[in-house]
Enzyme design. Structure first.
Site, PDB file in Angstrom:
ATOM      1  N   ASP A 204      11.323  25.910 -34.361  1.00 18.20           N
ATOM      2  CA  ASP A 204       9.736  25.668 -34.432  1.00 18.20           C
ATOM      3  C   ASP A 204       9.634  24.809 -35.317  1.00 18.20           C
ATOM      4  OD1 ASP A 204       7.551  26.223 -34.913  1.00 18.20           O
ATOM      5  OD2 ASP A 204       7.874  28.919 -36.226  1.00 18.20           O
TER       6      ASP A 204
ATOM      7  N   TYR B 275      -8.580  21.128 -34.896  1.00 21.05           N
ATOM      8  CA  TYR B 275      -8.028  20.299 -33.898  1.00 21.05           C
ATOM      9  C   TYR B 275      -8.584  18.466 -34.656  1.00 21.05           C
ATOM     10  CZ  TYR B 275      -5.665  18.480 -29.426  1.00 21.05           C
ATOM     11  OH  TYR B 275      -5.231  17.862 -28.537  1.00 21.05           O
TER      12      TYR B 275
ATOM     13  N   ASP C 261      11.847  21.827 -28.990  1.00 21.72           N
ATOM     14  CA  ASP C 261      10.414  22.645 -28.404  1.00 21.72           C
ATOM     15  C   ASP C 261      10.745  24.291 -28.948  1.00 21.72           C
ATOM     16  OD1 ASP C 261       8.526  22.593 -25.656  1.00 21.72           O
ATOM     17  OD2 ASP C 261       8.523  24.746 -26.685  1.00 21.72           O
TER      18      ASP C 261
ATOM     19  N   LYS D 267      -5.921  15.951 -36.016  1.00 24.53           N
ATOM     20  CA  LYS D 267      -5.714  15.169 -35.144  1.00 24.53           C
ATOM     21  C   LYS D 267      -6.128  13.501 -35.857  1.00 24.53           C
ATOM     22  CE  LYS D 267      -3.149  16.720 -31.434  1.00 24.53           C
ATOM     23  NZ  LYS D 267      -2.009  16.671 -31.330  1.00 24.53           N
TER      24      LYS D 267
ATOM     25  N   THR E 139      -2.480  20.457 -18.110  1.00 26.28           N
ATOM     26  CA  THR E 139      -1.522  21.557 -19.210  1.00 26.28           C
ATOM     27  C   THR E 139      -1.738  22.674 -19.008  1.00 26.28           C
ATOM     28  OG1 THR E 139      -1.787  20.439 -21.177  1.00 26.28           O
ATOM     29  CG2 THR E 139      -0.368  18.882 -19.684  1.00 26.28           C
TER      30      THR E 139
HETATM   31  N1  LIG Z   1      -3.712  17.998 -22.584  1.00 28.46           N
HETATM   32  C1  LIG Z   1      -4.780  18.104 -23.126  1.00 28.46           C
HETATM   33  O1  LIG Z   1      -5.382  17.960 -22.691  1.00 28.46           O
HETATM   34  C2  LIG Z   1      -4.002  17.342 -24.051  1.00 28.46           C
HETATM   35  C3  LIG Z   1      -5.117  16.431 -24.709  1.00 28.46           C
HETATM   36  C4  LIG Z   1      -4.923  15.650 -25.957  1.00 28.46           C
HETATM   37  C5  LIG Z   1      -4.339  15.936 -27.009  1.00 28.46           C
HETATM   38  N2  LIG Z   1      -3.519  16.698 -26.234  1.00 28.46           N
HETATM   39  C6  LIG Z   1      -2.129  17.028 -27.503  1.00 28.46           C
HETATM   40  O2  LIG Z   1      -1.091  16.360 -26.401  1.00 28.46           O
HETATM   41  C7  LIG Z   1       0.224  17.731 -27.153  1.00 28.46           C
HETATM   42  C8  LIG Z   1       0.945  18.469 -26.455  1.00 28.46           C
HETATM   43  O3  LIG Z   1      -0.343  18.473 -25.262  1.00 28.46           O
HETATM   44  P1  LIG Z   1       0.217  19.435 -23.722  1.00 28.46           P
HETATM   45  O4  LIG Z   1      -1.142  19.387 -23.133  1.00 28.46           O
HETATM   46  O5  LIG Z   1       1.168  18.709 -23.297  1.00 28.46           O
HETATM   47  O6  LIG Z   1       0.824  21.462 -24.565  1.00 28.46           O
HETATM   48  P2  LIG Z   1       2.101  21.924 -23.905  1.00 28.46           P
HETATM   49  O7  LIG Z   1       1.196  23.768 -23.875  1.00 28.46           O
HETATM   50  O8  LIG Z   1       1.960  21.947 -22.327  1.00 28.46           O
HETATM   51  O9  LIG Z   1       2.954  21.641 -24.106  1.00 28.46           O
HETATM   52  C9  LIG Z   1       3.402  21.982 -25.322  1.00 28.46           C
HETATM   53  C10 LIG Z   1       4.782  22.051 -26.118  1.00 28.46           C
HETATM   54  O10 LIG Z   1       4.946  22.442 -26.916  1.00 28.46           O
HETATM   55  C11 LIG Z   1       5.559  23.133 -27.262  1.00 28.46           C
HETATM   56  N3  LIG Z   1       6.147  23.893 -29.046  1.00 28.46           N
HETATM   57  C12 LIG Z   1       4.080  24.660 -29.103  1.00 28.46           C
HETATM   58  N4  LIG Z   1       4.292  24.748 -30.846  1.00 28.46           N
HETATM   59  C13 LIG Z   1       5.874  24.224 -30.729  1.00 28.46           C
HETATM   60  C14 LIG Z   1       6.477  24.560 -32.063  1.00 28.46           C
HETATM   61  N5  LIG Z   1       5.508  25.558 -32.992  1.00 28.46           N
HETATM   62  N6  LIG Z   1       7.216  23.631 -32.327  1.00 28.46           N
HETATM   63  C15 LIG Z   1       7.705  23.556 -31.611  1.00 28.46           C
HETATM   64  N7  LIG Z   1       7.356  23.142 -29.718  1.00 28.46           N
HETATM   65  C16 LIG Z   1       6.701  23.720 -29.935  1.00 28.46           C
HETATM   66  C17 LIG Z   1       5.870  24.068 -26.147  1.00 28.46           C
HETATM   67  O11 LIG Z   1       6.246  25.569 -26.242  1.00 28.46           O
HETATM   68  C18 LIG Z   1       5.341  24.101 -24.979  1.00 28.46           C
HETATM   69  O12 LIG Z   1       6.017  23.610 -24.539  1.00 28.46           O
HETATM   70  C19 LIG Z   1      -0.107  17.952 -28.628  1.00 28.46           C
HETATM   71  O13 LIG Z   1      -0.196  17.096 -29.385  1.00 28.46           O
HETATM   72  C20 LIG Z   1      -1.549  18.209 -28.431  1.00 28.46           C
HETATM   73  O14 LIG Z   1      -2.565  18.195 -29.512  1.00 28.46           O
HETATM   74  C21 LIG Z   1      -3.222  17.157 -25.521  1.00 28.46           C
END
Ligand SMILES: NC(=O)c1ccc[n+]([C@@H]2O[C@H](COP(=O)([O-])OP(=O)(O)OC[C@H]3O[C@@H](n4cnc5c(N)ncnc54)[C@H](O)[C@@H]3O)[C@@H](O)[C@H]2O)c1
Length: 242
Positions: free
Chosen positions: A62, A153, A36, A157, A188
């Site tokens: 990153d 997005y 992360d 995706k 989230t």
């Molecule tokens: N939450 C939703 O509704 C949802 C729905 C569909 C898909 N997703 C996908 O799930 C994934 C994460 O979503 P989430 O809801 O768990 O998010 P979140 O915000 O709870 O967690 C995301 C994590 O990724 C880390 N991150 C961000 N940029 C980064 C980088 N450049 N390098 C390393 N780490 C990085 C952040 O620090 C964070 O801890 C994404 O791919 C998102 O598209 C989420």
């Protein structure tokens, strides 16, 4: 335990769905590399895993940085002794409106949502092949049905699904599997920050998903129970795209 003696990487594991996955996989016996950008979150999740009796390392950096994205596989191999699965989970929404594009932000979204996964997967394949391992990607329901909320997005995706399916065909005969998970709206930080317009009323189940529910589906896909499952984009969405 469903992942006994396995070694895996979860990106974006500091929060939300990735964190839930890292905790569940570790509880099922896997040693996990927690990746992360946020070091405080990495350390916190690593502590949670070890306090629960599991094994984890933390890799803070990153994933838009090419050198870091390439390094997570060799760092995991050096610390944990191999690799059985890689979950390319970290992602971002990126610029939403085609009439006002921030091209730097667009570039970062493409780097995180697509390029970082390609870099890590390239590094992982030589390790996964002899162990008949697998790669899981995170797409979204917006990678199956376009969302008007963010063109970036949906573009990236959908790209994740195409990437995953191409690799699934390329490596099926080697026994290396590639799948994607396609969450609907899940409670989230990301959901709260960027998709507030998508109300639970639009979801047949009548509520947002929980990170643990996505992690449970991911567990099946990364485990040997899914040994004949490859090239699948699995919605975990409370009936959203049905
Ligand atoms: N939450 C939703 O509704 C949802 C729905 C569909 C898909 N997703 C996908 O799930 C994934 C994460 O979503 P989430 O809801 O768990 O998010 P979140 O915000 O709870 O967690 C995301 C994590 O990724 C880390 N991150 C961000 N940029 C980064 C980088 N450049 N390098 C390393 N780490 C990085 C952040 O620090 C964070 O801890 C994404 O791919 C998102 O598209 C989420």
């Amino acid at each position: 335990m469903r992942l006994a003696s396995k070694i895996g990487i979860v990106t974006g594991a500091g929060a939300g769905i990735g964190r839930a996955g890292a905790l569940r996989f570790a509880a099922e016996g896997a040693a996990i590399a927690i990746v992360d950008i946020d070091k405080v979150k990495v350390d916190a999740v690593q502590l949670e895993v070890t306090e629960a009796g599991g094994k984890a390392i933390g890799l803070a950096g990153d994933l838009c940085d090419e050198a870091f994205a390439r390094s997570i596989v060799p760092q995991t191999q050096a610390a944990l002794g191999g690799l059985d699965f890689l979950w390319n989970h970290a992602g971002t929404v990126g610029p939403k409106d085609i009439e006002d594009v921030d091209y730097e932000a667009l570039e970062r979204a493409i780097q995180l949502n697509l390029r970082a996964g390609i870099l890590a997967t390239e590094a992982a394949i030589p390790l996964l092949r002899p162990r008949r391992g697998n790669v899981l990607f995170t797409s979204s329901v917006s990678g199956l049905i376009a969302s008007q909320l963010s063109f970036t997005y949906s573009m990236t995706k959908f790209g994740v699904v195409g990437l995953m399916r191409a690799l699934a065909k390329r490596y099926a005969a080697d026994g290396v599997r590639f799948n994607a998970i396609c969450p609907g709206p899940v409670a989230t930080d990301m959901q709260a920050a960027s998709m507030a317009t998508m109300k639970p009323v639009n979801i047949p189940a009548g509520r947002l998903g929980r990170p643990e529910e996505v992690a449970a589906a991911a567990l099946f896909l990364v485990s040997d129970e899914a040994s004949f499952v490859t090239g699948v984009a699995l919605p975990v969405d409370g009936g959203y795209i049905a």
